[in-house]
Design an enzyme around this catalytic site. Structure first.
Site, mmCIF file in Angstrom:
data_model
loop_
_atom_site.group_PDB
_atom_site.id
_atom_site.type_symbol
_atom_site.label_atom_id
_atom_site.label_comp_id
_atom_site.label_asym_id
_atom_site.label_seq_id
_atom_site.Cartn_x
_atom_site.Cartn_y
_atom_site.Cartn_z
ATOM 1 N N HIS A 187 52.136 33.311 39.745
ATOM 2 C CA HIS A 187 51.826 34.175 40.716
ATOM 3 C C HIS A 187 53.271 34.462 41.502
ATOM 4 O O HIS A 187 53.497 33.516 42.262
ATOM 5 C CB HIS A 187 50.753 33.685 41.725
ATOM 6 C CG HIS A 187 50.354 34.388 42.832
ATOM 7 N ND1 HIS A 187 48.951 34.436 43.177
ATOM 8 C CD2 HIS A 187 50.858 35.063 43.847
ATOM 9 C CE1 HIS A 187 49.024 35.284 44.155
ATOM 10 N NE2 HIS A 187 50.120 35.777 44.506
ATOM 11 N N HIS B 199 55.568 37.348 43.828
ATOM 12 C CA HIS B 199 55.815 38.718 44.371
ATOM 13 C C HIS B 199 57.077 39.366 44.332
ATOM 14 O O HIS B 199 58.119 38.271 45.059
ATOM 15 C CB HIS B 199 55.270 38.707 45.867
ATOM 16 C CG HIS B 199 53.784 38.669 46.197
ATOM 17 N ND1 HIS B 199 52.779 39.650 45.960
ATOM 18 C CD2 HIS B 199 53.044 37.385 46.278
ATOM 19 C CE1 HIS B 199 51.582 39.105 46.231
ATOM 20 N NE2 HIS B 199 51.856 37.808 46.297
ATOM 21 N N LEU B 200 57.493 40.152 43.662
ATOM 22 C CA LEU B 200 59.194 40.474 43.741
ATOM 23 C C LEU B 200 59.384 41.647 44.289
ATOM 24 O O LEU B 200 60.596 42.064 44.877
ATOM 25 C CB LEU B 200 59.426 40.720 42.301
ATOM 26 C CG LEU B 200 59.299 39.463 41.202
ATOM 27 C CD1 LEU B 200 59.795 40.232 39.912
ATOM 28 C CD2 LEU B 200 60.529 38.509 41.772
ATOM 29 N N ARG B 201 58.435 42.642 44.760
ATOM 30 C CA ARG B 201 58.368 43.958 45.647
ATOM 31 C C ARG B 201 59.493 44.795 44.593
ATOM 32 O O ARG B 201 59.176 44.733 43.491
ATOM 33 C CB ARG B 201 59.442 43.685 47.057
ATOM 34 C CG ARG B 201 58.951 42.528 47.840
ATOM 35 C CD ARG B 201 57.463 42.378 48.198
ATOM 36 N NE ARG B 201 57.014 41.530 49.179
ATOM 37 C CZ ARG B 201 55.927 40.823 49.355
ATOM 38 N NH1 ARG B 201 54.777 41.555 48.686
ATOM 39 N NH2 ARG B 201 55.694 39.935 50.184
ATOM 40 N N ASN C 113 51.021 44.410 44.181
ATOM 41 C CA ASN C 113 50.626 44.874 45.441
ATOM 42 C C ASN C 113 51.823 45.598 46.260
ATOM 43 O O ASN C 113 52.312 45.298 47.184
ATOM 44 C CB ASN C 113 50.063 43.991 46.578
ATOM 45 C CG ASN C 113 50.945 42.799 46.809
ATOM 46 O OD1 ASN C 113 52.093 42.348 46.029
ATOM 47 N ND2 ASN C 113 50.804 42.240 47.791
ATOM 48 N N LYS D 68 44.476 41.987 38.674
ATOM 49 C CA LYS D 68 44.371 41.360 40.025
ATOM 50 C C LYS D 68 43.469 42.144 41.055
ATOM 51 O O LYS D 68 43.441 43.262 41.217
ATOM 52 C CB LYS D 68 45.956 41.596 40.694
ATOM 53 C CG LYS D 68 45.946 40.815 42.261
ATOM 54 C CD LYS D 68 45.753 39.609 42.305
ATOM 55 C CE LYS D 68 45.516 38.790 43.605
ATOM 56 N NZ LYS D 68 46.560 37.904 44.150
ATOM 57 N N HIS E 298 42.352 37.335 44.383
ATOM 58 C CA HIS E 298 42.621 36.545 45.921
ATOM 59 C C HIS E 298 41.338 36.270 46.267
ATOM 60 O O HIS E 298 40.364 37.201 46.658
ATOM 61 C CB HIS E 298 43.268 37.550 46.613
ATOM 62 C CG HIS E 298 43.504 37.178 48.163
ATOM 63 N ND1 HIS E 298 44.932 36.959 48.324
ATOM 64 C CD2 HIS E 298 43.018 36.826 49.020
ATOM 65 C CE1 HIS E 298 44.992 36.380 49.552
ATOM 66 N NE2 HIS E 298 43.920 36.598 50.195
ATOM 67 N N HIS F 101 46.024 30.886 44.291
ATOM 68 C CA HIS F 101 46.503 30.215 45.528
ATOM 69 C C HIS F 101 45.288 29.372 46.366
ATOM 70 O O HIS F 101 45.238 29.742 47.220
ATOM 71 C CB HIS F 101 47.261 31.085 46.549
ATOM 72 C CG HIS F 101 46.629 32.331 46.560
ATOM 73 N ND1 HIS F 101 45.558 32.686 46.855
ATOM 74 C CD2 HIS F 101 47.445 33.683 46.526
ATOM 75 C CE1 HIS F 101 45.253 34.116 47.042
ATOM 76 N NE2 HIS F 101 46.497 34.493 46.914
ATOM 77 N N LEU G 167 48.701 34.026 53.667
ATOM 78 C CA LEU G 167 47.427 33.991 53.179
ATOM 79 C C LEU G 167 47.072 33.734 51.584
ATOM 80 O O LEU G 167 47.714 33.916 50.955
ATOM 81 C CB LEU G 167 46.814 35.278 53.442
ATOM 82 C CG LEU G 167 46.936 35.804 55.070
ATOM 83 C CD1 LEU G 167 46.617 37.253 55.347
ATOM 84 C CD2 LEU G 167 45.832 35.040 55.706
ATOM 85 N N ASP H 142 53.311 31.955 44.574
ATOM 86 C CA ASP H 142 52.894 32.940 45.593
ATOM 87 C C ASP H 142 54.013 33.213 46.573
ATOM 88 O O ASP H 142 53.967 33.603 47.670
ATOM 89 C CB ASP H 142 51.734 32.669 46.441
ATOM 90 C CG ASP H 142 51.092 33.995 47.376
ATOM 91 O OD1 ASP H 142 51.491 34.914 46.758
ATOM 92 O OD2 ASP H 142 50.282 33.741 48.080
ATOM 93 N N HIS I 178 59.415 38.556 52.662
ATOM 94 C CA HIS I 178 59.338 39.458 53.619
ATOM 95 C C HIS I 178 60.585 39.657 54.352
ATOM 96 O O HIS I 178 61.012 38.162 54.752
ATOM 97 C CB HIS I 178 58.351 39.471 54.633
ATOM 98 C CG HIS I 178 56.786 39.624 54.047
ATOM 99 N ND1 HIS I 178 56.140 40.871 53.885
ATOM 100 C CD2 HIS I 178 56.119 38.711 53.656
ATOM 101 C CE1 HIS I 178 54.989 40.628 53.576
ATOM 102 N NE2 HIS I 178 54.754 39.306 53.133
ATOM 103 N N ALA J 296 52.169 38.015 56.567
ATOM 104 C CA ALA J 296 51.842 36.727 55.681
ATOM 105 C C ALA J 296 52.726 36.957 54.573
ATOM 106 O O ALA J 296 52.742 37.782 53.819
ATOM 107 C CB ALA J 296 50.480 36.908 55.408
HETATM 108 C C1 NCD Z 1 51.269 38.176 49.872
HETATM 109 C C2 NCD Z 1 52.269 39.338 50.014
HETATM 110 O O1 NCD Z 1 53.199 39.103 50.877
HETATM 111 O O2 NCD Z 1 52.300 40.182 49.089
HETATM 112 N N1 NCD Z 1 51.213 37.373 51.103
HETATM 113 C C3 NCD Z 1 50.672 36.095 51.381
HETATM 114 O O3 NCD Z 1 50.608 35.543 52.359
HETATM 115 N N2 NCD Z 1 50.579 35.274 50.031
HETATM 116 C C4 NCD Z 1 50.136 38.658 49.541
HETATM 117 C C5 NCD Z 1 49.070 37.560 48.961
HETATM 118 O O4 NCD Z 1 49.126 37.179 47.704
HETATM 119 O O5 NCD Z 1 48.054 37.233 49.642
HETATM 120 ZN ZN ZN Z 2 50.176 36.531 46.407
#
Ligand code: NCD
Ligand code: ZN
Length: 347
Positions: free
Chosen positions: A14, A16-18, A42, A100, A137, A175, A220, A248, A252, A264
């Site tokens: 899990h 996030h790379l953006r 996302n 997802k 989620h 998560h 989150l 996760d 940011h 988050a």
């Molecule tokens: C994630 C994100 O920033 O994309 N944020 C997080 O708090 N985990 C989104 C997610 O996986 O809930």
């Molecule tokens: Zn996530």
């Protein structure tokens, strides 16, 4: 005496790379230690179709620095208008590893998520038929439900009824943050697993709120009280293959977190393995680290574990990780567990 530990190369189930400059900035932090990762969809706008997934995969591969090997495992973002045929085609083409499900409004960039589960039943039924896992989620979004209860309520009101309707659906509860979530996944019949993040093993809600508010610990699902943290640690070191690593890690740029209304997400890609070795050593379970980081995840997704290894060495001097990663999209603070880490990734 130096202690060393050699394990199969880890995967992150899990991540996030953006996109764009942020992707370029953070991808090396994962690729340095991990062989593969499930890439969250996302983005804005989200990755919803097979074509979106192919294009995002190509942008991700293009951001892998020369000399590093990394395989992104793509996902589609489930919406109420997702076409089951498009999902099946993406799966058949080997483009995606999972789909997802974000309840609409549950977290960062989830506005296009699912409001009414009935509207996605045809997609979920197709996924059950073709054996494509659903990553969830697991939080309700009802504003009347306290934020610390949103996972527990989700288990009873959404997850369990869904699994009763489609028992063959492979589900990953992502998560997981509560003892109730751990108990549900441990006891449930059928094909279910859960990922656990690095930070939820190391912090509880006191770390976020006691003695000053720490925005870089806010994510989150939000970290719960210490008893839940203990339940997560027990699950992670249990050797139960239903529990494995999904960091996760969610970057940011600092100004968006250090704000009157901060986003988050915890960014932990850089030092996750040093953190996990620390936790598993504290729990007297270093021999179980490899299962959690490198074996149970691939087994769950029908993949072989990595055929390469990494080595961790415990030294007297702490690891010097940067406090922030500089990306073209701004500085991103690295998860700080609040104490030094002595496990170095050496090879
Ligand atoms: C994630 C994100 O920033 O994309 N944020 C997080 O708090 N985990 C989104 C997610 O996986 O809930
Ligand atoms: Zn996530």
């Amino acid at each position: 005496m130096t202690q060393t530990l050699t394990i199969r190369r880890p995967d992150d189930w899990h991540l996030h790379l953006r996109d764009g400059a942020m992707l370029e900035g953070v991808l090396p932090e994962t690729a340095r230690h991990f062989g593969r990762a499930i890439i969250m969809p996302n983005l804005v706008p989200p990755v919803v179709t097979a074509d979106d997934a192919r294009a995002y995969r190509d942008r991700t591969l293009a951001a892998v620095p020369a000399g590093m090997a990394f395989e992104p495992l793509m996902t589609l973002y489930l919406t109420e208008t997702t076409d089951p045929g498009n999902v099946a085609a993406a799966h058949a083409a080997g483009l995606i590893t999972a789909v997802k499900l974000y309840p609409a409004g549950a977290t960062t960039n989830s506005a296009s998520g699912v409001r009414d589960i009935d509207r996605v039943m045809p997609v979920l039924e197709t996924m059950a038929e073709i054996g494509l896992p659903l990553c969830i989620h697991g939080e309700v979004t009802d504003p009347a439900v306290d934020i610390f209860d949103r996972e527990e309520v989700f288990l009873d009101t959404v997850l369990d009824p869904l699994r009763t309707r489609i028992p063959e659906l492979k589900v990953t509860l992502e998560h997981v943050t509560t003892a109730q979530g751990v108990d549900y996944v441990t006891a449930a019949e059928g094909d279910i697993a859960a990922t656990i993040t690095t930070h939820h093993l190391m912090i509880n809600r006191n770390h976020i709120l006691a003695g000053g508010i720490r925005p870089h610990y806010y994510c989150l699902p939000v970290a719960k009280r210490a008893t839940h943290q203990q339940a997560l640690r027990k699950a992670a070191v249990s050797g139960n293959p239903r529990f494995f690593l999904g960091t996760d890690s969610a970057p940011h740029a600092d100004p968006t977190k250090e704000s009157a209304c901060g986003c988050a997400g915890v960014f932990s890609a850089t030092n996750t393995l040093s953190c996990l070795a620390h936790v598993f050593e504290e729990e007297g379970a270093l021999d179980r680290l490899e299962g959690f980081t490198s074996r149970f995840g691939p087994a769950r997704y029908g993949l072989a574990p990595a055929d390469t290894t990494i080595t961790l060495e415990k030294r007297d001097d702490p690891v010097a990780y940067p406090a922030k990663i500089d990306t073209g999209a701004g500085p991103v603070t690295v998860f700080d567990p609040g104490h030094p880490l002595f496990w170095h990734v050496t090879a």
